[in-house]
Design a protein around this motif. Structure first.
Motif, short mmCIF file in Angstrom:
data_model
loop_
_atom_site.label_atom_id
_atom_site.label_comp_id
_atom_site.label_asym_id
_atom_site.label_seq_id
_atom_site.Cartn_x
_atom_site.Cartn_y
_atom_site.Cartn_z
N LYS A 241 37.11 14.92 33.68
CA LYS A 241 36.79 16.26 33.18
C LYS A 241 38.02 17.06 32.77
N THR A 242 39.22 16.56 33.08
CA THR A 242 40.45 17.30 32.83
C THR A 242 41.41 16.47 31.98
N PRO A 243 42.42 17.10 31.35
CA PRO A 243 43.42 16.33 30.61
C PRO A 243 44.15 15.33 31.51
N VAL A 244 44.57 14.23 30.90
CA VAL A 244 45.30 13.19 31.61
C VAL A 244 46.69 13.08 30.99
N ASP A 245 47.71 12.92 31.82
CA ASP A 245 49.09 12.84 31.30
C ASP A 245 49.29 11.61 30.44
N SER A 246 48.96 10.44 30.99
CA SER A 246 49.09 9.22 30.18
C SER A 246 48.25 8.10 30.75
N ILE A 247 47.79 7.24 29.85
CA ILE A 247 47.01 6.05 30.21
C ILE A 247 47.72 4.85 29.62
N LYS A 248 47.83 3.79 30.44
CA LYS A 248 48.56 2.61 30.00
C LYS A 248 47.74 1.33 30.16
N ASN A 249 47.45 0.67 29.05
CA ASN A 249 46.93 -0.69 29.01
C ASN A 249 45.79 -0.97 29.98
N PRO A 250 44.68 -0.20 29.91
CA PRO A 250 43.52 -0.60 30.71
C PRO A 250 42.99 -1.95 30.24
N LEU A 251 42.65 -2.81 31.16
CA LEU A 251 42.28 -4.17 30.81
C LEU A 251 40.91 -4.24 30.14
N SER A 252 39.94 -3.48 30.66
CA SER A 252 38.59 -3.49 30.09
C SER A 252 37.86 -2.24 30.54
N GLY A 253 36.68 -2.00 29.93
CA GLY A 253 35.88 -0.83 30.27
C GLY A 253 36.12 0.33 29.34
N THR A 254 35.64 1.50 29.73
CA THR A 254 35.70 2.71 28.91
C THR A 254 36.17 3.89 29.74
N ILE A 255 37.11 4.65 29.17
CA ILE A 255 37.63 5.84 29.82
C ILE A 255 37.37 7.03 28.90
N CYS A 256 36.66 8.03 29.38
CA CYS A 256 36.38 9.24 28.61
C CYS A 256 37.12 10.42 29.22
N ALA A 257 37.88 11.15 28.39
CA ALA A 257 38.62 12.31 28.86
C ALA A 257 38.70 13.34 27.75
N PRO A 258 38.84 14.64 28.09
CA PRO A 258 38.94 15.65 27.03
C PRO A 258 40.23 15.56 26.24
N SER A 259 41.33 15.10 26.88
CA SER A 259 42.59 14.90 26.17
C SER A 259 43.49 14.00 27.01
N VAL A 260 44.37 13.29 26.31
CA VAL A 260 45.36 12.43 26.96
C VAL A 260 46.68 12.67 26.24
N SER A 261 47.72 13.07 26.96
CA SER A 261 48.99 13.38 26.32
C SER A 261 49.64 12.15 25.71
N GLU A 262 49.47 10.99 26.35
CA GLU A 262 50.07 9.76 25.81
C GLU A 262 49.17 8.58 26.13
N ILE A 263 48.92 7.77 25.11
CA ILE A 263 48.19 6.53 25.28
C ILE A 263 49.11 5.37 24.94
N ILE A 264 49.30 4.49 25.89
CA ILE A 264 50.17 3.33 25.69
C ILE A 264 49.30 2.08 25.67
N MET A 265 49.23 1.45 24.51
CA MET A 265 48.43 0.23 24.35
C MET A 265 49.32 -0.82 23.69
N ASP A 266 50.24 -1.38 24.47
CA ASP A 266 51.19 -2.33 23.89
C ASP A 266 51.05 -3.73 24.50
N ASP A 267 49.94 -3.99 25.16
CA ASP A 267 49.65 -5.30 25.73
C ASP A 267 48.44 -5.87 25.00
N GLU A 268 48.59 -7.03 24.41
CA GLU A 268 47.50 -7.60 23.61
C GLU A 268 46.28 -7.95 24.44
N ASN A 269 46.41 -8.03 25.75
CA ASN A 269 45.27 -8.32 26.62
C ASN A 269 44.55 -7.06 27.09
#
Length: 296
Positions: A241-269
């Motif tokens: 329900k609140t902003p998230v500072d950063s999210i890095k390489n979740p393996l699977s599933g779905t994450i819903c947030a109103p805002s994310v300051s940084e999204i790091i998706m640099d792992d092909e898996n």
């Protein structure tokens, strides 16, 4: 029941093997410095007593303690007991509870490193605690209105429910299995790593790098604060329900947030979807979000 009151005991195994005993306003202390005062006893009631000597309650069955104090000198107080009830007491000795079963604790003040290891069938309500490695490897637990300050809490626990609690504790819930935390505040670094089946329901999560390397992780309408590098290598479904500072390489599933300051998706898996304000980041190579609504 046999009543003993207003007495002091300091001998080794002072009341060994007693049954149907009621102790009131007694003290366990003295120059003999004896251990194991109430070892291998059955159906013992303890009220308004003070314990300064080591190992008082080992291999006991049917133990009730009320309004009593286990001081820092009372080391390893309750081990290998079953059917234990502790109320309105101070548990201040190291390793106060271990390898016990069918335990109910309420209204207690706990200050005990390594408290509650390998306990089965534990109920704890309206308690405060300060401890390292709190309740490690324990299972089948239900805690409510517990306030904890410590480190390395709830590691390797199984089958537990926590409600309306406040935890300020580093490295909590590592390797935990089948655990639900509801309406609680959890503050500390590296929350929940390597857990399986951890559910956080309407919780507030505070601290760096939470919830990495998790399996079957669920967040339901949670708040997050100061939570950077979240969810790395985790199987996660989360509504935040609140902003998230950063999210890095979740393996699977779905994450819903109103805002994310940084999204790091640099792992092909890393194939988890991150849905921010009705837009989706769903691949390591995505440079802009694809239009898709978050399924609520």
């Amino acid at each position: 029941m046999k009543l003993i009151q207003n007495q002091t005991f300091d001998a080794e195994r002072a009341l060994y093997g007693e049954k149907e005993l009621h102790l009131n306003n007694c003290t366990f202390d003295g120059p003999a410095d004896g251990e194991s005062a109430l070892k291998e006893c059955e159906n013992i009631q303890v009220e308004n007593c003070r314990f300064h000597l080591r190992y008082p309650f080992w291999h006991d069955s049917g133990l009730k303690v009320n309004g009593s104090e286990l001081t820092p000198l009372c080391r390893a107080a309750l081990w290998y007991d079953n059917r234990v009830e502790i109320k309105n007491s101070k548990l201040h000795g190291i390793k106060a509870l271990r390898e016990c079963s069918d335990v109910a604790i309420s209204g207690c003040d706990i200050c005990s490193a390594e408290f509650g290891w390998s306990v089965r069938n534990l109920q704890m309500h309206h308690c405060t605690a300060e401890s390292e490695y709190f309740l490690m490897r324990s299972e089948n637990m239900r805690l409510s209105h517990v306030r904890l300050k410590g480190k390395y809490s709830f590691q390797y626990i199984k089958n537990a429910v926590f409600e309306d609690c406040e935890f300020d504790t580093k490295d909590a819930f590592w390797h935990a299995e089948n655990v639900t935390v509801k309406n609680s505040v959890i503050k500390g670094e590296y929350l929940g790593w390597y857990s399986n089946g951890l559910t956080l329901d309407h919780c507030k999560i505070i601290g760096t790098q939470p919830l990495c390397y998790c399996k079957n992780l669920t967040l339901l309408d949670c708040e997050m604060s100061g939570t950077d590098l979240c969810f790395e290598k985790s199987q996660v479904n989360a509504t935040i329900k609140t902003p998230v500072d950063s999210i890095k390489n979740p393996l699977s599933g779905t994450i819903c947030a109103p805002s994310v300051s940084e999204i790091i998706m640099d792992d092909e898996n890393a194939r988890g979807k991150i849905i921010v304000d009705k837009a989706v980041f769903d691949s390591p190579t995505a440079k802009s979000p694809s239009p898709q609504c978050c399924a609520q």
